[in-house]
Design a protein around this motif. Structure first.
Motif, PDB file in Angstrom:
ATOM      1  N   HIS A  76       0.359  -1.226   0.492  1.00 10.24           N
ATOM      2  CA  HIS A  76      -0.060   0.169   0.105  1.00 10.24           C
ATOM      3  C   HIS A  76       1.128   1.361   0.334  1.00 10.24           C
ATOM      4  O   HIS A  76       0.566   2.458  -0.892  1.00 10.24           O
ATOM      5  CB  HIS A  76      -1.090   0.166   0.641  1.00 10.24           C
ATOM      6  CG  HIS A  76      -1.793   1.210   1.023  1.00 10.24           C
ATOM      7  ND1 HIS A  76      -1.939   2.348   1.606  1.00 10.24           N
ATOM      8  CD2 HIS A  76      -3.205   0.620   0.405  1.00 10.24           C
ATOM      9  CE1 HIS A  76      -3.325   3.097   1.718  1.00 10.24           C
ATOM     10  NE2 HIS A  76      -3.493   2.624   0.880  1.00 10.24           N
ATOM     11  N   TRP A  79       2.023   2.108  -3.179  1.00 11.28           N
ATOM     12  CA  TRP A  79       1.149   2.171  -4.029  1.00 11.28           C
ATOM     13  C   TRP A  79       1.042   3.476  -4.024  1.00 11.28           C
ATOM     14  O   TRP A  79       0.909   4.702  -5.142  1.00 11.28           O
ATOM     15  CB  TRP A  79      -0.027   1.580  -4.363  1.00 11.28           C
ATOM     16  CG  TRP A  79      -1.727   2.283  -4.337  1.00 11.28           C
ATOM     17  CD1 TRP A  79      -2.483   3.048  -3.600  1.00 11.28           C
ATOM     18  CD2 TRP A  79      -2.285   2.563  -5.352  1.00 11.28           C
ATOM     19  NE1 TRP A  79      -3.817   4.017  -3.448  1.00 11.28           N
ATOM     20  CE2 TRP A  79      -3.346   3.802  -5.550  1.00 11.28           C
ATOM     21  CE3 TRP A  79      -1.945   1.729  -6.464  1.00 11.28           C
ATOM     22  CZ2 TRP A  79      -4.381   3.473  -6.243  1.00 11.28           C
ATOM     23  CZ3 TRP A  79      -2.636   2.440  -7.593  1.00 11.28           C
ATOM     24  CH2 TRP A  79      -4.068   3.495  -7.405  1.00 11.28           C
ATOM     25  N   LEU A  80       0.963   3.731  -2.890  1.00 10.03           N
ATOM     26  CA  LEU A  80       1.271   5.665  -2.625  1.00 10.03           C
ATOM     27  C   LEU A  80       1.894   6.381  -2.779  1.00 10.03           C
ATOM     28  O   LEU A  80       1.893   7.708  -3.698  1.00 10.03           O
ATOM     29  CB  LEU A  80       0.714   6.172  -0.553  1.00 10.03           C
ATOM     30  CG  LEU A  80      -0.524   5.538  -0.338  1.00 10.03           C
ATOM     31  CD1 LEU A  80      -0.500   5.958   1.173  1.00 10.03           C
ATOM     32  CD2 LEU A  80      -1.965   5.993  -0.930  1.00 10.03           C
ATOM     33  N   VAL A 103      -2.677  -4.302  -1.859  1.00  9.99           N
ATOM     34  CA  VAL A 103      -3.181  -3.276  -1.863  1.00  9.99           C
ATOM     35  C   VAL A 103      -4.257  -3.117  -1.246  1.00  9.99           C
ATOM     36  O   VAL A 103      -4.448  -2.378  -0.923  1.00  9.99           O
ATOM     37  CB  VAL A 103      -2.527  -2.003  -3.482  1.00  9.99           C
ATOM     38  CG1 VAL A 103      -2.583  -0.627  -3.263  1.00  9.99           C
ATOM     39  CG2 VAL A 103      -0.922  -2.240  -2.854  1.00  9.99           C
ATOM     40  N   ASP A 104      -5.178  -3.868  -1.847  1.00  6.16           N
ATOM     41  CA  ASP A 104      -6.841  -3.251  -2.303  1.00  6.16           C
ATOM     42  C   ASP A 104      -7.185  -3.944  -0.790  1.00  6.16           C
ATOM     43  O   ASP A 104      -7.957  -3.641   0.072  1.00  6.16           O
ATOM     44  CB  ASP A 104      -7.357  -5.004  -3.202  1.00  6.16           C
ATOM     45  CG  ASP A 104      -8.857  -3.975  -3.093  1.00  6.16           C
ATOM     46  OD1 ASP A 104      -9.299  -2.794  -2.928  1.00  6.16           O
ATOM     47  OD2 ASP A 104      -9.575  -5.332  -3.608  1.00  6.16           O
ATOM     48  N   TYR A 106      -5.264  -3.975   2.039  1.00  3.69           N
ATOM     49  CA  TYR A 106      -4.713  -2.807   2.873  1.00  3.69           C
ATOM     50  C   TYR A 106      -5.865  -1.566   3.346  1.00  3.69           C
ATOM     51  O   TYR A 106      -6.139  -1.115   4.145  1.00  3.69           O
ATOM     52  CB  TYR A 106      -3.527  -2.689   2.750  1.00  3.69           C
ATOM     53  CG  TYR A 106      -2.800  -1.534   4.089  1.00  3.69           C
ATOM     54  CD1 TYR A 106      -2.591  -2.371   5.417  1.00  3.69           C
ATOM     55  CD2 TYR A 106      -2.799  -0.372   4.065  1.00  3.69           C
ATOM     56  CE1 TYR A 106      -2.304  -2.115   7.017  1.00  3.69           C
ATOM     57  CE2 TYR A 106      -2.480  -0.031   5.311  1.00  3.69           C
ATOM     58  CZ  TYR A 106      -1.863  -0.329   6.754  1.00  3.69           C
ATOM     59  OH  TYR A 106      -1.465   0.560   7.752  1.00  3.69           O
ATOM     60  N   ASP A 107      -6.045  -1.353   1.672  1.00  4.38           N
ATOM     61  CA  ASP A 107      -7.085   0.041   1.951  1.00  4.38           C
ATOM     62  C   ASP A 107      -8.497  -0.755   2.475  1.00  4.38           C
ATOM     63  O   ASP A 107      -9.508   0.579   2.712  1.00  4.38           O
ATOM     64  CB  ASP A 107      -7.318   0.149  -0.308  1.00  4.38           C
ATOM     65  CG  ASP A 107      -7.931   1.478  -0.393  1.00  4.38           C
ATOM     66  OD1 ASP A 107      -7.170   2.683   0.710  1.00  4.38           O
ATOM     67  OD2 ASP A 107      -9.141   0.980  -0.639  1.00  4.38           O
ATOM     68  N   ARG A 108      -8.588  -1.933   1.997  1.00  9.36           N
ATOM     69  CA  ARG A 108     -10.399  -2.809   2.510  1.00  9.36           C
ATOM     70  C   ARG A 108     -10.035  -1.749   4.374  1.00  9.36           C
ATOM     71  O   ARG A 108     -10.665  -1.866   4.919  1.00  9.36           O
ATOM     72  CB  ARG A 108     -11.071  -3.626   2.396  1.00  9.36           C
ATOM     73  CG  ARG A 108     -10.504  -3.678   0.953  1.00  9.36           C
ATOM     74  CD  ARG A 108     -11.954  -4.321   0.710  1.00  9.36           C
ATOM     75  NE  ARG A 108     -11.048  -5.987   0.357  1.00  9.36           N
ATOM     76  CZ  ARG A 108     -10.927  -7.206   0.606  1.00  9.36           C
ATOM     77  NH1 ARG A 108     -11.856  -7.194   1.287  1.00  9.36           N
ATOM     78  NH2 ARG A 108      -9.813  -8.101   0.555  1.00  9.36           N
ATOM     79  N   LEU A 122      -9.591   1.639  -5.337  1.00  6.60           N
ATOM     80  CA  LEU A 122      -8.910   2.328  -5.924  1.00  6.60           C
ATOM     81  C   LEU A 122      -9.063   2.396  -7.295  1.00  6.60           C
ATOM     82  O   LEU A 122      -8.712   1.954  -7.661  1.00  6.60           O
ATOM     83  CB  LEU A 122      -7.584   1.806  -4.995  1.00  6.60           C
ATOM     84  CG  LEU A 122      -7.354   2.316  -3.957  1.00  6.60           C
ATOM     85  CD1 LEU A 122      -6.262   1.424  -3.535  1.00  6.60           C
ATOM     86  CD2 LEU A 122      -7.473   2.987  -3.486  1.00  6.60           C
TER      87      LEU A 122
END
Length: 133
Positions: A76, A79-80, A103-104, A106-108, A122
Protein backbone atom coordinates in the motif's frame (compact mmCIF):
# COMPACT_ATOMS: atom_id res chain seq x y z
CA UNK A 1 0.56 -27.07 8.68
CA UNK A 2 -2.14 -29.73 8.97
CA UNK A 3 -5.48 -28.59 10.29
CA UNK A 4 -7.09 -30.72 12.97
CA UNK A 5 -10.70 -31.36 12.08
CA UNK A 6 -12.91 -32.83 14.80
CA UNK A 7 -14.30 -36.20 13.87
CA UNK A 8 -18.07 -36.55 14.06
CA UNK A 9 -19.66 -38.80 16.63
CA UNK A 10 -19.94 -42.32 15.22
CA UNK A 11 -23.75 -42.13 15.24
CA UNK A 12 -23.73 -38.92 13.17
CA UNK A 13 -21.12 -40.33 10.79
CA UNK A 14 -23.20 -43.47 10.26
CA UNK A 15 -26.41 -41.45 9.83
CA UNK A 16 -24.83 -39.15 7.21
CA UNK A 17 -23.36 -42.08 5.29
CA UNK A 18 -26.66 -43.95 5.25
CA UNK A 19 -28.62 -40.84 4.24
CA UNK A 20 -26.26 -40.01 1.37
CA UNK A 21 -26.27 -43.61 0.16
CA UNK A 22 -30.06 -43.74 0.27
CA UNK A 23 -30.36 -40.44 -1.66
CA UNK A 24 -28.02 -41.81 -4.31
CA UNK A 25 -30.01 -45.03 -4.60
CA UNK A 26 -27.22 -47.20 -3.20
CA UNK A 27 -28.06 -50.49 -1.53
CA UNK A 28 -24.87 -50.43 0.56
CA UNK A 29 -26.63 -50.07 3.91
CA UNK A 30 -29.80 -51.95 2.97
CA UNK A 31 -28.07 -55.20 2.08
CA UNK A 32 -26.23 -57.58 4.39
CA UNK A 33 -22.99 -59.38 3.67
CA UNK A 34 -19.31 -58.71 3.49
CA UNK A 35 -19.46 -57.95 -0.23
CA UNK A 36 -21.07 -54.60 0.71
CA UNK A 37 -18.37 -53.61 3.23
CA UNK A 38 -16.21 -51.78 0.68
CA UNK A 39 -19.14 -49.72 -0.57
CA UNK A 40 -20.19 -48.90 3.00
CA UNK A 41 -16.64 -47.70 3.75
CA UNK A 42 -16.80 -45.42 0.70
CA UNK A 43 -20.03 -43.84 1.96
CA UNK A 44 -18.49 -43.41 5.42
CA UNK A 45 -15.53 -41.63 3.80
CA UNK A 46 -17.97 -39.36 1.97
CA UNK A 47 -19.65 -38.57 5.29
CA UNK A 48 -16.26 -37.69 6.79
CA UNK A 49 -15.50 -35.42 3.83
CA UNK A 50 -18.86 -33.66 4.20
CA UNK A 51 -18.28 -33.02 7.90
CA UNK A 52 -14.74 -31.75 7.21
CA UNK A 53 -15.99 -29.41 4.48
CA UNK A 54 -18.68 -28.08 6.80
CA UNK A 55 -16.11 -27.54 9.55
CA UNK A 56 -13.78 -25.61 7.21
CA UNK A 57 -16.69 -23.50 5.96
CA UNK A 58 -17.75 -22.67 9.53
CA UNK A 59 -14.18 -21.63 10.35
CA UNK A 60 -13.99 -19.38 7.30
CA UNK A 61 -17.25 -17.70 8.31
CA UNK A 62 -16.02 -17.16 11.86
CA UNK A 63 -12.55 -15.84 10.98
CA UNK A 64 -12.49 -12.90 8.58
CA UNK A 65 -9.29 -12.68 6.53
CA UNK A 66 -6.48 -10.68 8.10
CA UNK A 67 -6.12 -7.52 6.04
CA UNK A 68 -3.75 -5.58 8.31
CA UNK A 69 -0.48 -7.35 7.52
CA UNK A 70 3.01 -5.94 7.12
CA UNK A 71 3.09 -7.13 3.51
CA UNK A 72 -0.24 -5.49 2.65
CA UNK A 73 0.90 -2.29 4.35
CA UNK A 74 4.20 -2.28 2.45
CA UNK A 75 2.50 -2.72 -0.93
CA UNK A 76 0.00 0.00 0.00
CA UNK A 77 2.92 2.35 0.72
CA UNK A 78 4.36 1.56 -2.71
CA UNK A 79 0.94 2.38 -4.21
CA UNK A 80 0.77 5.69 -2.35
CA UNK A 81 4.34 6.89 -2.72
CA UNK A 82 5.78 5.06 -5.71
CA UNK A 83 5.18 5.16 -9.42
CA UNK A 84 2.68 2.31 -9.46
CA UNK A 85 2.18 2.03 -13.21
CA UNK A 86 5.89 2.15 -13.97
CA UNK A 87 6.74 -0.34 -11.22
CA UNK A 88 4.05 -2.83 -12.16
CA UNK A 89 4.94 -2.65 -15.86
CA UNK A 90 8.12 -4.46 -14.83
CA UNK A 91 6.08 -7.36 -13.38
CA UNK A 92 4.28 -10.34 -14.81
CA UNK A 93 0.49 -10.21 -14.72
CA UNK A 94 0.49 -12.74 -11.88
CA UNK A 95 2.85 -10.55 -9.85
CA UNK A 96 0.76 -7.46 -10.61
CA UNK A 97 -2.41 -9.20 -9.46
CA UNK A 98 -0.75 -10.30 -6.23
CA UNK A 99 0.60 -6.81 -5.46
CA UNK A 100 -2.77 -5.22 -6.31
CA UNK A 101 -4.55 -7.71 -4.06
CA UNK A 102 -2.28 -6.71 -1.16
CA UNK A 103 -2.93 -3.01 -1.81
CA UNK A 104 -6.67 -3.60 -2.08
CA UNK A 105 -6.81 -5.63 1.15
CA UNK A 106 -4.96 -2.96 3.09
CA UNK A 107 -7.14 -0.26 1.58
CA UNK A 108 -10.25 -2.16 2.73
CA UNK A 109 -8.72 -2.39 6.21
CA UNK A 110 -8.10 1.38 6.22
CA UNK A 111 -11.65 2.03 5.01
CA UNK A 112 -13.04 0.15 8.02
CA UNK A 113 -10.68 2.01 10.37
CA UNK A 114 -11.82 5.30 8.78
CA UNK A 115 -15.46 4.33 9.33
CA UNK A 116 -16.13 4.01 5.59
CA UNK A 117 -16.49 0.24 5.01
CA UNK A 118 -18.36 0.81 1.72
CA UNK A 119 -15.74 3.13 0.26
CA UNK A 120 -15.11 2.35 -3.45
CA UNK A 121 -11.86 0.72 -4.51
CA UNK A 122 -8.78 2.53 -5.76
CA UNK A 123 -8.88 3.97 -9.27
CA UNK A 124 -6.11 2.74 -11.56
CA UNK A 125 -4.95 0.00 -9.20
CA UNK A 126 -5.33 -2.66 -11.88
CA UNK A 127 -4.48 -0.46 -14.86
CA UNK A 128 -3.43 -3.46 -16.99
CA UNK A 129 -7.00 -4.78 -16.95
CA UNK A 130 -8.29 -1.45 -18.16
CA UNK A 131 -5.57 -1.34 -20.82
CA UNK A 132 -6.38 -4.90 -21.91
CA UNK A 133 -2.93 -6.30 -21.06
Amino acid sequence: MTETVPQPAEGLRQHLAEAMAKEAGSLAFRKQGTEWEHLRSVWLAHADAAVNALHRWEQQQAEPPLLDTAENSAWHSVWLHGKWTWLTKCMTTEEREYAAQCVDQYDRYLAVVDGEPNRPGLDGLRWWREAGR
